[in-house]
Scaffold this motif. Structure first.
Motif, PDB file in Angstrom:
ATOM      1  N   LYS A 158     -13.298  74.669  99.644  1.00  0.00           N
ATOM      2  CA  LYS A 158     -13.430  75.705 100.663  1.00  0.00           C
ATOM      3  C   LYS A 158     -13.187  75.088 102.040  1.00  0.00           C
ATOM      4  CE  LYS A 158     -16.817  79.199 101.776  1.00  0.00           C
ATOM      5  NZ  LYS A 158     -18.220  79.561 101.670  1.00  0.00           N
ATOM      6  N   GLU A 159     -12.256  75.653 102.784  1.00  0.00           N
ATOM      7  CA  GLU A 159     -11.991  75.123 104.119  1.00  0.00           C
ATOM      8  C   GLU A 159     -13.095  75.527 105.078  1.00  0.00           C
ATOM      9  OE1 GLU A 159      -7.990  75.619 105.810  1.00  0.00           O
ATOM     10  OE2 GLU A 159      -8.972  76.294 107.632  1.00  0.00           O
ATOM     11  N   ILE A 160     -13.794  74.532 105.619  1.00  0.00           N
ATOM     12  CA  ILE A 160     -14.795  74.797 106.651  1.00  0.00           C
ATOM     13  C   ILE A 160     -14.131  74.633 108.029  1.00  0.00           C
ATOM     14  CG2 ILE A 160     -17.062  74.169 107.551  1.00  0.00           C
ATOM     15  CD1 ILE A 160     -17.188  75.161 104.675  1.00  0.00           C
ATOM     16  N   LYS A 161     -13.397  73.548 108.202  1.00  0.00           N
ATOM     17  CA  LYS A 161     -12.511  73.431 109.367  1.00  0.00           C
ATOM     18  C   LYS A 161     -11.343  72.529 109.022  1.00  0.00           C
ATOM     19  CE  LYS A 161     -15.545  70.948 112.294  1.00  0.00           C
ATOM     20  NZ  LYS A 161     -15.792  70.126 113.503  1.00  0.00           N
ATOM     21  N   HIS A 162     -10.230  72.680 109.743  1.00  0.00           N
ATOM     22  CA  HIS A 162      -9.011  71.921 109.441  1.00  0.00           C
ATOM     23  C   HIS A 162      -8.282  71.601 110.736  1.00  0.00           C
ATOM     24  CE1 HIS A 162      -5.390  70.459 107.605  1.00  0.00           C
ATOM     25  NE2 HIS A 162      -5.743  70.830 106.389  1.00  0.00           N
TER      26      HIS A 162
ATOM     27  N   GLU B   4      -0.527  57.671 113.428  1.00  0.00           N
ATOM     28  CA  GLU B   4      -0.860  58.172 114.767  1.00  0.00           C
ATOM     29  C   GLU B   4      -1.804  59.358 114.607  1.00  0.00           C
ATOM     30  OE1 GLU B   4       2.730  59.091 116.844  1.00  0.00           O
ATOM     31  OE2 GLU B   4       3.486  57.044 116.589  1.00  0.00           O
ATOM     32  N   GLN B   5      -2.524  59.642 115.651  1.00  0.00           N
ATOM     33  CA  GLN B   5      -3.432  60.796 115.627  1.00  0.00           C
ATOM     34  C   GLN B   5      -4.371  60.770 114.430  1.00  0.00           C
ATOM     35  OE1 GLN B   5      -0.214  63.952 115.945  1.00  0.00           O
ATOM     36  NE2 GLN B   5      -1.426  64.533 117.731  1.00  0.00           N
ATOM     37  N   GLY B   6      -4.943  59.608 114.180  1.00  0.00           N
ATOM     38  CA  GLY B   6      -5.879  59.483 113.054  1.00  0.00           C
ATOM     39  C   GLY B   6      -7.039  60.445 113.183  1.00  0.00           C
ATOM     40  N   GLN B   7      -7.347  61.127 112.093  1.00  0.00           N
ATOM     41  CA  GLN B   7      -8.371  62.163 112.078  1.00  0.00           C
ATOM     42  C   GLN B   7      -9.602  61.704 111.305  1.00  0.00           C
ATOM     43  OE1 GLN B   7      -7.520  65.380 113.620  1.00  0.00           O
ATOM     44  NE2 GLN B   7      -5.916  64.027 114.394  1.00  0.00           N
ATOM     45  N   ILE B   8     -10.631  62.534 111.356  1.00  0.00           N
ATOM     46  CA  ILE B   8     -11.832  62.301 110.551  1.00  0.00           C
ATOM     47  C   ILE B   8     -11.979  63.464 109.567  1.00  0.00           C
ATOM     48  CG2 ILE B   8     -14.338  61.989 110.545  1.00  0.00           C
ATOM     49  CD1 ILE B   8     -14.125  60.840 113.353  1.00  0.00           C
ATOM     50  N   GLN B   9     -11.960  63.148 108.289  1.00  0.00           N
ATOM     51  CA  GLN B   9     -12.058  64.156 107.243  1.00  0.00           C
ATOM     52  C   GLN B   9     -13.374  64.000 106.479  1.00  0.00           C
ATOM     53  OE1 GLN B   9      -8.623  64.391 104.612  1.00  0.00           O
ATOM     54  NE2 GLN B   9      -7.300  63.374 106.103  1.00  0.00           N
ATOM     55  N   VAL B  10     -14.008  65.135 106.202  1.00  0.00           N
ATOM     56  CA  VAL B  10     -15.270  65.143 105.457  1.00  0.00           C
ATOM     57  C   VAL B  10     -15.100  65.968 104.173  1.00  0.00           C
ATOM     58  CG1 VAL B  10     -17.676  65.935 105.475  1.00  0.00           C
ATOM     59  CG2 VAL B  10     -16.705  64.841 107.506  1.00  0.00           C
ATOM     60  N   GLU B 135      -7.427  56.630 110.215  1.00  0.00           N
ATOM     61  CA  GLU B 135      -7.919  57.867 109.584  1.00  0.00           C
ATOM     62  C   GLU B 135      -9.211  57.522 108.861  1.00  0.00           C
ATOM     63  OE1 GLU B 135      -5.790  60.599 109.761  1.00  0.00           O
ATOM     64  OE2 GLU B 135      -6.695  62.046 108.377  1.00  0.00           O
ATOM     65  N   LEU B 136     -10.240  58.313 109.098  1.00  0.00           N
ATOM     66  CA  LEU B 136     -11.558  58.019 108.527  1.00  0.00           C
ATOM     67  C   LEU B 136     -11.962  59.152 107.588  1.00  0.00           C
ATOM     68  CD1 LEU B 136     -14.179  56.274 108.476  1.00  0.00           C
ATOM     69  CD2 LEU B 136     -14.936  57.567 110.490  1.00  0.00           C
ATOM     70  N   ILE B 137     -12.355  58.792 106.369  1.00  0.00           N
ATOM     71  CA  ILE B 137     -12.739  59.788 105.360  1.00  0.00           C
ATOM     72  C   ILE B 137     -14.205  59.554 104.991  1.00  0.00           C
ATOM     73  CG2 ILE B 137     -12.128  60.810 103.125  1.00  0.00           C
ATOM     74  CD1 ILE B 137      -9.709  60.628 104.983  1.00  0.00           C
ATOM     75  N   LEU B 138     -14.985  60.630 105.019  1.00  0.00           N
ATOM     76  CA  LEU B 138     -16.412  60.551 104.697  1.00  0.00           C
ATOM     77  C   LEU B 138     -16.691  61.489 103.533  1.00  0.00           C
ATOM     78  CD1 LEU B 138     -17.662  60.967 108.402  1.00  0.00           C
ATOM     79  CD2 LEU B 138     -17.130  58.811 107.213  1.00  0.00           C
ATOM     80  N   THR B 139     -17.305  60.981 102.470  1.00  0.00           N
ATOM     81  CA  THR B 139     -17.574  61.856 101.331  1.00  0.00           C
ATOM     82  C   THR B 139     -19.062  61.879 100.992  1.00  0.00           C
ATOM     83  OG1 THR B 139     -17.481  60.372  99.408  1.00  0.00           O
ATOM     84  CG2 THR B 139     -15.373  61.025 100.362  1.00  0.00           C
ATOM     85  N   MET B 148     -20.502  67.070 110.455  1.00  0.00           N
ATOM     86  CA  MET B 148     -19.454  68.083 110.308  1.00  0.00           C
ATOM     87  C   MET B 148     -18.926  68.527 111.669  1.00  0.00           C
ATOM     88  SD  MET B 148     -20.402  70.309 106.911  1.00  0.00           S
ATOM     89  CE  MET B 148     -22.075  70.805 107.291  1.00  0.00           C
ATOM     90  N   ALA B 149     -19.799  68.613 112.651  1.00  0.00           N
ATOM     91  CA  ALA B 149     -19.364  69.023 113.996  1.00  0.00           C
ATOM     92  C   ALA B 149     -18.441  67.974 114.609  1.00  0.00           C
ATOM     93  CB  ALA B 149     -20.588  69.243 114.890  1.00  0.00           C
ATOM     94  N   ALA B 150     -18.695  66.710 114.312  1.00  0.00           N
ATOM     95  CA  ALA B 150     -17.902  65.629 114.909  1.00  0.00           C
ATOM     96  C   ALA B 150     -16.601  65.364 114.141  1.00  0.00           C
ATOM     97  CB  ALA B 150     -18.739  64.348 114.975  1.00  0.00           C
ATOM     98  N   ALA B 151     -16.450  65.962 112.968  1.00  0.00           N
ATOM     99  CA  ALA B 151     -15.258  65.731 112.145  1.00  0.00           C
ATOM    100  C   ALA B 151     -14.130  66.670 112.555  1.00  0.00           C
ATOM    101  CB  ALA B 151     -15.598  65.945 110.678  1.00  0.00           C
ATOM    102  N   ASP B 152     -12.906  66.304 112.172  1.00  0.00           N
ATOM    103  CA  ASP B 152     -11.736  67.149 112.453  1.00  0.00           C
ATOM    104  C   ASP B 152     -11.433  68.091 111.300  1.00  0.00           C
ATOM    105  OD1 ASP B 152     -10.939  65.782 114.987  1.00  0.00           O
ATOM    106  OD2 ASP B 152     -10.824  64.075 113.621  1.00  0.00           O
ATOM    107  N   LEU B 153     -11.834  67.693 110.101  1.00  0.00           N
ATOM    108  CA  LEU B 153     -11.593  68.505 108.905  1.00  0.00           C
ATOM    109  C   LEU B 153     -12.818  68.423 108.013  1.00  0.00           C
ATOM    110  CD1 LEU B 153      -8.489  68.719 106.645  1.00  0.00           C
ATOM    111  CD2 LEU B 153     -10.640  67.995 105.619  1.00  0.00           C
ATOM    112  N   VAL B 154     -13.223  69.580 107.504  1.00  0.00           N
ATOM    113  CA  VAL B 154     -14.331  69.606 106.546  1.00  0.00           C
ATOM    114  C   VAL B 154     -13.920  70.495 105.376  1.00  0.00           C
ATOM    115  CG1 VAL B 154     -16.749  70.190 106.116  1.00  0.00           C
ATOM    116  CG2 VAL B 154     -16.077  69.332 108.368  1.00  0.00           C
ATOM    117  N   THR B 155     -13.962  69.943 104.174  1.00  0.00           N
ATOM    118  CA  THR B 155     -13.791  70.755 102.976  1.00  0.00           C
ATOM    119  C   THR B 155     -15.090  70.710 102.187  1.00  0.00           C
ATOM    120  OG1 THR B 155     -11.406  70.310 102.766  1.00  0.00           O
ATOM    121  CG2 THR B 155     -12.528  71.068 100.804  1.00  0.00           C
TER     122      THR B 155
END
Lengths: 176, 176
Positions: A158-162, B4-10, B135-139, B148-155
């Motif tokens: 489920k996409e929460i944010k992207h 480039e433009q490394g993101q944070i994914q949760v 790019e940083l991935i948090l699981t 989640m607020a500080a991340a760029d993507l949350v699934t």
């Protein structure tokens, strides 16, 4: 050691991580010596990172992309797109029933159904045909109720944010 | 080509596919020549399939498991578990800031927070420190609102159904 009690797993939903989770399953399975085939539907325009990485896990892992670059037309697809999907589905049927693979991944097969490239009843029939020695993974958004009912595991991503909403494009090594 | 433009994914939620999606990201990134480090928290009892497969992608991919077999105590963890998690987190900080890696995955870090092994403010500080080239991935389930607020993507991986409820155990090559 061959797989026992092979299950059917579905990864669906609108969030990032469906194909990627299937790639992770493929990767882990190769670590245990399982033989893995991933058939990708509607995946023209490659090669992508996963195709390049798969060469390093050969011969355990094979990824076969199918389809043309760009979007498939809705609601009536071009005959060429139907033909490519049907050929890929025939290869999938051979792989699930042929005994050559322990793990078979049909990537974006749910999309192939929702774009009217493959009839739902054919996928349901293939799910019934699956022998216990094979784990079958189905990915793509909009999995049908019938497919989810016939599966043993369903995860909704489920996409929460992207970050694409912040203008970040698809990037080599991350999205492709 | 560096990222480039490394993101944070949760990747969070109670469904199957969080660690597996991170492994898939690692796998794809290696296909593009990115340098990947996965640090796993609370992951004793291996080696698992991903550790065996990672050897085939060396030197691009390194997976470092940390922790002891079995569950961490709630709400107050054993000092030994805290110590192991803190060491892993120090390695994570070095990896995120050191320039040696393009993709850094902190697997089960959300769990490490919810089991009181790592304070939330330390992870938030690390997220702020992350350079654009990484790019940083948090699981892990139970990601905090702050993370989640500080991340760029949350699934959110949401369990719709799971075969463990039908008595299927964790299997080599699939779950581990």
């Amino acid at each position: 050691m061959p797989l026992e009690q092979g299950q059917i797993q579905v990864y669906t939903g609108n969030g990032k991580g469906k194909t990627t989770a299937a790639l992770g399953l493929a990767f882990r399975a190769c670590g245990r010596g399982l033989r893995v085939l991933m058939i990708q539907f509607m995946k023209g325009g490659g090669p992508y990172g996963e195709h390049l990485a798969a060469q390093k896990l050969a011969p355990l892992l094979t990824i076969i992309p199918s389809g043309r670059p760009g979007w498939v037309k809705r609601p009536v697809p071009d005959p060429e797109d139907v033909e490519l999907a049907r050929k890929a589905f025939a290869a999938a049927t051979a792989a699930v029933t042929g005994g050559e693979y322990d793990l078979v991944i049909l990537d974006e097969i749910n999309g192939a159904l929702s774009f009217n490239l493959i009839p739902e009843e054919e996928l349901l029939a293939l799910m019934k045909l699956k022998p216990g020695s094979v784990e079958l993974i189905l990915t793509g958004r909009d999995a049908t109720d019938g497919v989810m009912a016939a599966a043993d595991l369903v995860t909704e991503m489920k996409e929460i944010k992207h970050y694409y909403k912040a203008g970040i494009p698809s990037r080599e090594g991350i999205e492709k």
